[in-house]
Design a protein around this motif. Sequence first.
Motif, PDB file in Angstrom:
ATOM      1  N   GLU A 185      37.438  -7.755  17.000  1.00  0.00           N
ATOM      2  CA  GLU A 185      38.210  -8.992  17.138  1.00  0.00           C
ATOM      3  C   GLU A 185      37.845  -9.939  16.001  1.00  0.00           C
ATOM      4  O   GLU A 185      36.726  -9.926  15.496  1.00  0.00           O
ATOM      5  N   THR A 186      38.822 -10.754  15.605  1.00  0.00           N
ATOM      6  CA  THR A 186      38.559 -11.839  14.667  1.00  0.00           C
ATOM      7  C   THR A 186      38.750 -13.154  15.420  1.00  0.00           C
ATOM      8  O   THR A 186      39.815 -13.393  16.001  1.00  0.00           O
ATOM      9  N   VAL A 187      37.703 -13.984  15.437  1.00  0.00           N
ATOM     10  CA  VAL A 187      37.714 -15.199  16.251  1.00  0.00           C
ATOM     11  C   VAL A 187      37.475 -16.425  15.369  1.00  0.00           C
ATOM     12  O   VAL A 187      36.883 -16.315  14.290  1.00  0.00           O
ATOM     13  N   PRO A 188      37.927 -17.607  15.803  1.00  0.00           N
ATOM     14  CA  PRO A 188      37.686 -18.823  15.020  1.00  0.00           C
ATOM     15  C   PRO A 188      36.214 -19.179  14.987  1.00  0.00           C
ATOM     16  O   PRO A 188      35.491 -19.006  15.971  1.00  0.00           O
ATOM     17  N   SER A 189      35.751 -19.679  13.839  1.00  0.00           N
ATOM     18  CA  SER A 189      34.321 -20.011  13.687  1.00  0.00           C
ATOM     19  C   SER A 189      34.156 -21.144  12.694  1.00  0.00           C
ATOM     20  O   SER A 189      33.464 -21.000  11.689  1.00  0.00           O
ATOM     21  N   ARG A 190      34.779 -22.259  12.976  1.00  0.00           N
ATOM     22  CA  ARG A 190      34.717 -23.406  12.074  1.00  0.00           C
ATOM     23  C   ARG A 190      33.280 -23.886  11.883  1.00  0.00           C
ATOM     24  O   ARG A 190      32.866 -24.273  10.808  1.00  0.00           O
ATOM     25  N   ASP A 191      32.508 -23.871  12.988  1.00  0.00           N
ATOM     26  CA  ASP A 191      31.109 -24.270  12.939  1.00  0.00           C
ATOM     27  C   ASP A 191      30.338 -23.451  13.969  1.00  0.00           C
ATOM     28  O   ASP A 191      30.898 -22.571  14.635  1.00  0.00           O
ATOM     29  N   CYS A 215      24.689 -10.175  10.171  1.00  0.00           N
ATOM     30  CA  CYS A 215      25.723 -11.106   9.715  1.00  0.00           C
ATOM     31  C   CYS A 215      25.906 -11.006   8.207  1.00  0.00           C
ATOM     32  O   CYS A 215      24.930 -10.908   7.459  1.00  0.00           O
ATOM     33  N   THR A 216      27.170 -11.038   7.773  1.00  0.00           N
ATOM     34  CA  THR A 216      27.504 -11.074   6.353  1.00  0.00           C
ATOM     35  C   THR A 216      28.507 -12.198   6.128  1.00  0.00           C
ATOM     36  O   THR A 216      29.161 -12.652   7.059  1.00  0.00           O
ATOM     37  N   GLY A 217      28.642 -12.613   4.882  1.00  0.00           N
ATOM     38  CA  GLY A 217      29.596 -13.657   4.556  1.00  0.00           C
ATOM     39  C   GLY A 217      29.099 -15.036   4.954  1.00  0.00           C
ATOM     40  O   GLY A 217      28.041 -15.190   5.573  1.00  0.00           O
ATOM     41  N   LYS A 218      29.900 -16.045   4.607  1.00  0.00           N
ATOM     42  CA  LYS A 218      29.537 -17.422   4.961  1.00  0.00           C
ATOM     43  C   LYS A 218      30.745 -18.328   4.823  1.00  0.00           C
ATOM     44  O   LYS A 218      31.774 -17.961   4.235  1.00  0.00           O
ATOM     45  N   SER A 219      30.619 -19.523   5.372  1.00  0.00           N
ATOM     46  CA  SER A 219      31.622 -20.571   5.254  1.00  0.00           C
ATOM     47  C   SER A 219      30.871 -21.884   5.036  1.00  0.00           C
ATOM     48  O   SER A 219      29.632 -21.918   5.125  1.00  0.00           O
ATOM     49  N   PRO A 220      31.584 -22.986   4.759  1.00  0.00           N
ATOM     50  CA  PRO A 220      30.876 -24.241   4.477  1.00  0.00           C
ATOM     51  C   PRO A 220      29.882 -24.655   5.556  1.00  0.00           C
ATOM     52  O   PRO A 220      28.811 -25.190   5.248  1.00  0.00           O
ATOM     53  N   ARG A 221      30.195 -24.428   6.834  1.00  0.00           N
ATOM     54  CA  ARG A 221      29.312 -24.859   7.915  1.00  0.00           C
ATOM     55  C   ARG A 221      28.496 -23.716   8.510  1.00  0.00           C
ATOM     56  O   ARG A 221      27.692 -23.934   9.420  1.00  0.00           O
ATOM     57  N   LEU A 222      28.726 -22.526   8.047  1.00  0.00           N
ATOM     58  CA  LEU A 222      27.947 -21.359   8.494  1.00  0.00           C
ATOM     59  C   LEU A 222      27.503 -20.608   7.245  1.00  0.00           C
ATOM     60  O   LEU A 222      28.103 -19.609   6.849  1.00  0.00           O
ATOM     61  N   ASN A 223      26.460 -21.101   6.629  1.00  0.00           N
ATOM     62  CA  ASN A 223      26.033 -20.531   5.350  1.00  0.00           C
ATOM     63  C   ASN A 223      24.636 -19.930   5.390  1.00  0.00           C
ATOM     64  O   ASN A 223      24.034 -19.685   4.350  1.00  0.00           O
ATOM     65  N   HIS A 224      24.124 -19.725   6.596  1.00  0.00           N
ATOM     66  CA  HIS A 224      22.804 -19.096   6.747  1.00  0.00           C
ATOM     67  C   HIS A 224      22.966 -17.904   7.676  1.00  0.00           C
ATOM     68  O   HIS A 224      23.171 -18.060   8.876  1.00  0.00           O
ATOM     69  N   SER A 225      22.886 -16.712   7.116  1.00  0.00           N
ATOM     70  CA  SER A 225      23.224 -15.499   7.876  1.00  0.00           C
ATOM     71  C   SER A 225      22.321 -15.294   9.085  1.00  0.00           C
ATOM     72  O   SER A 225      22.778 -14.823  10.137  1.00  0.00           O
ATOM     73  N   ALA A 236      28.802  -9.230  12.340  1.00  0.00           N
ATOM     74  CA  ALA A 236      29.611 -10.448  12.318  1.00  0.00           C
ATOM     75  C   ALA A 236      29.851 -10.843  10.866  1.00  0.00           C
ATOM     76  O   ALA A 236      28.897 -11.099  10.126  1.00  0.00           O
ATOM     77  N   HIS A 237      31.123 -10.871  10.463  1.00  0.00           N
ATOM     78  CA  HIS A 237      31.446 -11.219   9.079  1.00  0.00           C
ATOM     79  C   HIS A 237      32.194 -12.545   9.054  1.00  0.00           C
ATOM     80  O   HIS A 237      33.276 -12.674   9.630  1.00  0.00           O
ATOM     81  N   ILE A 238      31.594 -13.542   8.388  1.00  0.00           N
ATOM     82  CA  ILE A 238      32.167 -14.882   8.306  1.00  0.00           C
ATOM     83  C   ILE A 238      33.006 -15.006   7.038  1.00  0.00           C
ATOM     84  O   ILE A 238      32.539 -14.697   5.937  1.00  0.00           O
ATOM     85  N   ARG A 239      34.248 -15.471   7.224  1.00  0.00           N
ATOM     86  CA  ARG A 239      35.128 -15.669   6.065  1.00  0.00           C
ATOM     87  C   ARG A 239      36.249 -16.642   6.436  1.00  0.00           C
ATOM     88  O   ARG A 239      36.961 -16.412   7.415  1.00  0.00           O
ATOM     89  N   HIS A 240      36.390 -17.706   5.646  1.00  0.00           N
ATOM     90  CA  HIS A 240      37.470 -18.684   5.847  1.00  0.00           C
ATOM     91  C   HIS A 240      37.503 -19.224   7.279  1.00  0.00           C
ATOM     92  O   HIS A 240      38.540 -19.233   7.938  1.00  0.00           O
ATOM     93  N   ASN A 241      36.363 -19.659   7.783  1.00  0.00           N
ATOM     94  CA  ASN A 241      36.273 -20.249   9.125  1.00  0.00           C
ATOM     95  C   ASN A 241      36.686 -19.300  10.244  1.00  0.00           C
ATOM     96  O   ASN A 241      37.104 -19.732  11.323  1.00  0.00           O
TER      97      ASN A 241
END
Length: 374
Positions: A63-69, A96-106, A142-147
Amino acid sequence: MTYQYFATVGRGLEDIAAQEIISLGGTNVETDFTGVHFEGDTELLYRVNLWSRTIFRVLLTLETVPSRDSDQLYESVKSFDWSSYVNPSQTLAVHCTGKSPRLNHSHFTALQVKSAIVDQQQEKYGIRSDVDTENPDVIINAHIRHNKCTLSLDSSGESLHRRGYRPAMGRAPLKETLAAALLYMTDWTPDLPLVDPLCGSGSLPIEATLMALNIAPGLYRKDFAFQKWADFDPDLWEKVFAEAEASEKDTMPIITGSDAEEDVIIQARSNARACGFADKVKFYHQRLIDVEAPADHGVLICNPPYGKRLSETEQLFPLYKLLGDVLKQRFKGWTGYILSGNKELTKKIGLRTSQRIPVDNGGIPCTLLKYELY
C-alpha cells in the motif's frame, strides 16, 4: 493472482535487471531509480528470487499511504490491516528508505512504522510482535517519497548478491550482482571462452560459470524471507526449486581466472568448490606477464585496481601498460573488457577503445572499456 513488485538494483543497472525480469516472466515492467517495478504471480516471486543474477532484493508492494509528517505516517500505517502479513507470534524488522522534508531521518521513520504496527496488534490481540533486527520473521520496507510512504514486504531477506557460495573473499571483491551485470554488458555468451587475468577471489569467472551451466544463483542460499510468510506455498516453492535444479547443463566453454597473489587464488578455488564445479572453472596462480590465450577467440575481462591516491596511481602505471601489451600481443582475435575508475591509468593501456560503458561500482564512477583485438 497478480501482485505488484519492486526489485532493488545497483545504480545504472536498471535496464539490465528489467530485461532479466522480463525473461523470467515479469509483466508491466518499468524501470525507476535503482529499481524495477513489475507484476506477476507468486510463482514469479519465487522464480525471480531464485534466478535473478543482477538484483538485490524483491519487495511485494502492499500500500502507498499519506505521510506528510510523523503523526500522519503513524496514523496511516496503523490504519492499514497488518493481520494478513504479520502476527504477534512473529518477530519483525522495519527498514526505511527515502525521505521528505519532515521525514528525513530513516531510523526515526522506521520506528514510527514499527510503533504503528505493534500498537495495532496490541489493541487487537493484547500482544505484539517483538523486534528482531538480526533474523526477523517478517521484514517490512517503508519508502518515503513526496509525502507518501510505500509499504512493502521484503521477500528476499539477505541481499541476493550474497549468493551463499562465497565463504572466501579477496580484497575489494566485485559484488556478484555487478559481476553478472558486467558479463551481460559484454559480447560474451555462454559458448565462448572467457579469461580474467586479474581475477582476485573469482567473482567474474564464477558468475560466468553459473551462466554457462545455467545454474540458478539462489540454489546456494539457505532460505528466503518469503518462506516465513503466512501465505507461503511449500509445494509451489518445491516445484520452482526442482525445475531450477533440473535445468543445469553439463558442458561449458573454457573459463579461467589467474592472479599473481597465491592467497586469492586459493580463495577463488574455495569459492568454486562451494559451487560444486571446481573441476569446470580453472584458477591459476600466475603473473600477468605469463598469461596466454587458451583459444583463438573469446572474451577477456578484468577489474584491475584503480589507485585511490596519486602515489598509488603512479605505482599502477606499469600494471596497466603490461595489461595493454598482453592484450595486444597474446589475445589477437579476442575482445577485451577492462573495468576501471581511473582515466589516468587506462591511458597507459595504449589501445584504442571501441566502446565505453559507464558503470557505478560501489559509488565509484567507473567505465567498462571495450577493445577489439585484431
